[in-house]
Design an enzyme around this catalytic site. Structure first.
Site, PDB file in Angstrom:
ATOM      1  N   ASP A  45       0.611  -1.086   0.101  1.00  0.00           N
ATOM      2  CA  ASP A  45       0.136  -0.321   0.234  1.00  0.00           C
ATOM      3  C   ASP A  45       0.918   1.202   0.003  1.00  0.00           C
ATOM      4  O   ASP A  45       0.755   1.471   0.354  1.00  0.00           O
ATOM      5  CB  ASP A  45      -1.440   0.412   1.041  1.00  0.00           C
ATOM      6  CG  ASP A  45      -1.582  -1.569   1.173  1.00  0.00           C
ATOM      7  OD1 ASP A  45      -1.823  -1.901   0.156  1.00  0.00           O
ATOM      8  OD2 ASP A  45      -2.136  -1.184   2.663  1.00  0.00           O
ATOM      9  N   GLU A 216     -10.429   1.134  -3.963  1.00  0.00           N
ATOM     10  CA  GLU A 216      -9.976   1.231  -2.907  1.00  0.00           C
ATOM     11  C   GLU A 216      -9.513   1.533  -2.667  1.00  0.00           C
ATOM     12  O   GLU A 216      -8.135   2.343  -3.327  1.00  0.00           O
ATOM     13  CB  GLU A 216     -10.014   0.263  -2.527  1.00  0.00           C
ATOM     14  CG  GLU A 216      -8.836  -1.031  -2.758  1.00  0.00           C
ATOM     15  CD  GLU A 216      -9.517  -2.464  -1.740  1.00  0.00           C
ATOM     16  OE1 GLU A 216      -9.795  -2.552  -0.218  1.00  0.00           O
ATOM     17  OE2 GLU A 216      -9.391  -3.880  -2.931  1.00  0.00           O
TER      18      GLU A 216
END
Length: 527
Positions: A45, A216
């Site tokens: 991420d 997302e």
């Protein structure tokens, strides 16, 4: 040659040989090109910013402590650690391994921004795997190495992307499937308004997106007066989507800016962030899921076409690219630290504990030059506190430790191995006045060497990303190593966290809590 030029050359050579000495992967080809990944370990991420000549990357670390690792670079290719945004998690005793465990919690989907002289890192902390509850946090510091001040919000903003608008307002874009924007107060320590839904479209074109897919991991930018939100889509399948609007609350149009799931099995390119160079070029750092080795960061050029940031080469990754033009000559090779001789009084930045450590149970100063791990009570490694870990790396690597077991006590199990679920390790087990060497794989003892008489043991583990396996070895003299036990088939029983090298000492009996193991060094080699 002037003196300044001479010392620059010496520094470059020293840095080069420092990287070579630890034999860690470097993406820099030395000829003006680089080959992905830029770090061949678990940096999931990623989000990125530039402050002056320096780039900063933040990553998810979940339950590992300290949390939210921050790396820095001058050229987006050669990186080193700078610190962590979270020292420990004090909001729940389970982070201390009390009243149950909190594996998979901690920091998720970190975001980093710089605004008016301060660094900001945000993340969410889901309250349990698969739940829709938790908290959101913002950490603020004057310098990337801290100290950081953390504010825990009562609100749960999933997969947050922090954004400072030109008018001084502060927002977070967040959500999974359905996306929202929530405004924060100007001090970035509390929520100002209610979430505003900006995107709820879900796609069912199986040839493009897969069934019923949502987005997302959003990050927001304002470029030439327009708002852009980049999002991964369809899980780790290689699709990156960009939303675009003239107004922050929309309406938004969308475009697929990368669709490439062919780079490496089993998964493609996923979540990441975008950054602009001083010369105006844009680059994107995105992660690729490499299973038990971790989610590794890739660096992709951005080409603007019809006002959309298209990634890679026409939406595909070609692995090797010219290095970003940062207006400087070749940067010294660098990589995040791995090996550690434990000479410092502070823990090296390459290390993270499996949860909040017990500070009374470890020390680098009681025996200078050694990491001393004091036994804590546990029935197995999964329940043990103060397990000290760092990333395994591809394409293959090995870690070796020298361990002094002179002061083990009844019930102590001290050793070195690979931590995930399942895990495996080689350890010295103390039973009364006798010791034995054991190899355990998923809590099953696979081999035992009885009546170990020595005070030192050398343990080695070799990892490969081709078969996702680890092999184990031991030595009685530090020179000749012997295979022991069986092969660990590395898995992801803890989803989204990679396998790690692990040093540990736990005791299955209370009478052994005064025992300790001294680790002289950890040495990493890879290629």
């Amino acid at each position: 040659m002037n003196l300044k030029h001479f010392f620059c050359i010496i520094l470059s050579i020293t840095t080069y040989y420092s990287v070579e000495a630890q034999q860690v992967w470097t993406p820099d080809n030395g000829n003006g090109t680089f080959t992905n990944p830029i770090m061949w370990g678990d940096w999931p991420d990623p989000d990125i910013i530039r402050v002056g000549d320096d780039f900063y990357l933040v990553s998810t670390s979940m339950h590992y402590v300290p949390g939210c690792p921050i790396a820095t670079s001058k050229d987006l290719v050669n990186w080193k650690m700078v610190g962590y945004a979270v020292e420990r998690y004090d909001e729940d005793p389970r982070y201390d391994m009390q009243n149950g465990q909190l594996y998979l919690n901690g920091s998720w989907a970190s975001t980093i921004r710089y605004h008016k002289g301060k660094f900001y890192v945000g993340f969410c902390t889901p309250y349990g795997w698969g739940t829709e509850t938790g908290h959101f946090s913002i950490c603020i510091a004057d310098k990337p190495d801290g100290p950081w001040e953390r504010t825990i919000f009562p609100e749960y903003l999933y997969d947050p992307g922090l954004f400072f608008d030109d008018d001084g307002k502060v927002y977070v874009v967040h959500g999974q499937g359905t996306l929202y924007i929530t405004e924060l107060n100007s001090d970035v320590k509390s929520v100002k308004g209610k979430p505003v839904e900006i995107w709820n479209k879900r796609f069912k074109d199986s040839q493009t997106f897969g069934e019923n897919f949502g987005m997302e991991g959003s990050h927001m930018y304002k470029i030439n007066g327009k708002y852009y939100i980049t999002c991964p889509a369809g899980g780790t399948k290689g699709w990156q989507v960009c939303l675009r609007s003239d107004h922050i609350y929309g309406p938004y149009e969308h475009k697929v800016i990368m669709q490439d799931d062919s780079s490496y099995p089993p998964n493609g390119l996923h979540q990441g962030g975008m950054v602009q160079l001083k010369n105006g070029d844009w680059w994107f750092i995105i992660m690729q899921d490499r299973g038990p080795i971790g989610r590794v960061p890739y660096l992709l050029p951005v080409k603007w076409i019809d006002g959309w940031p298209m990634l890679g080469d026409n939406g595909k990754d070609v692995i090797t690219y010219p290095k970003p033009d940062v207006g400087k000559k070749q940067q010294p090779l660098s990589a995040p630290a791995t090996s550690d001789e434990f000479k410092s009084k502070k823990l090296g930045l390459q290390w993270q504990w499996n949860h909040n450590p017990d500070p009374q149970k470890w020390t680098l100063t009681e025996r200078p030059g050694y990491m001393r791990l004091k036994a804590s009570l546990a029935t197995n490694l999964k329940e043990a506190r103060n397990t000290l870990t760092q990333r395994v790396q591809g394409p293959s690597c090995e870690g070796t430790v020298e361990m002094d077991v002179t002061n083990l006590r009844e019930g102590n199990v001290a050793g070195f191995g690979i931590f995930q679920f399942p895990y495996a390790y080689v350890a010295v087990q103390q039973e009364g006045n006798t010791r034995k060497i054991i190899m355990c794989n998923n809590d099953q003892t696979e081999e035992v060497i009885e009546n170990f008489k020595g005070d030192k043991l050398w343990i080695r583990s070799r990892v490969t990303d081709k078969t996702f396996t680890a092999q184990f070895y031991y030595s009685l003299d530090g020179r000749e190593f012997h295979p022991i036990g069986n092969e660990l088939k590395m898995g992801l029983g803890l989803p989204w966290t990679a396998n790690r090298f692990a040093l540990f000492n736990f005791s299955t009996k209370e009478m052994g809590l005064d025992g300790y193991a001294d680790f002289n060094w950890f040495r990493f080699t890879g290629k």
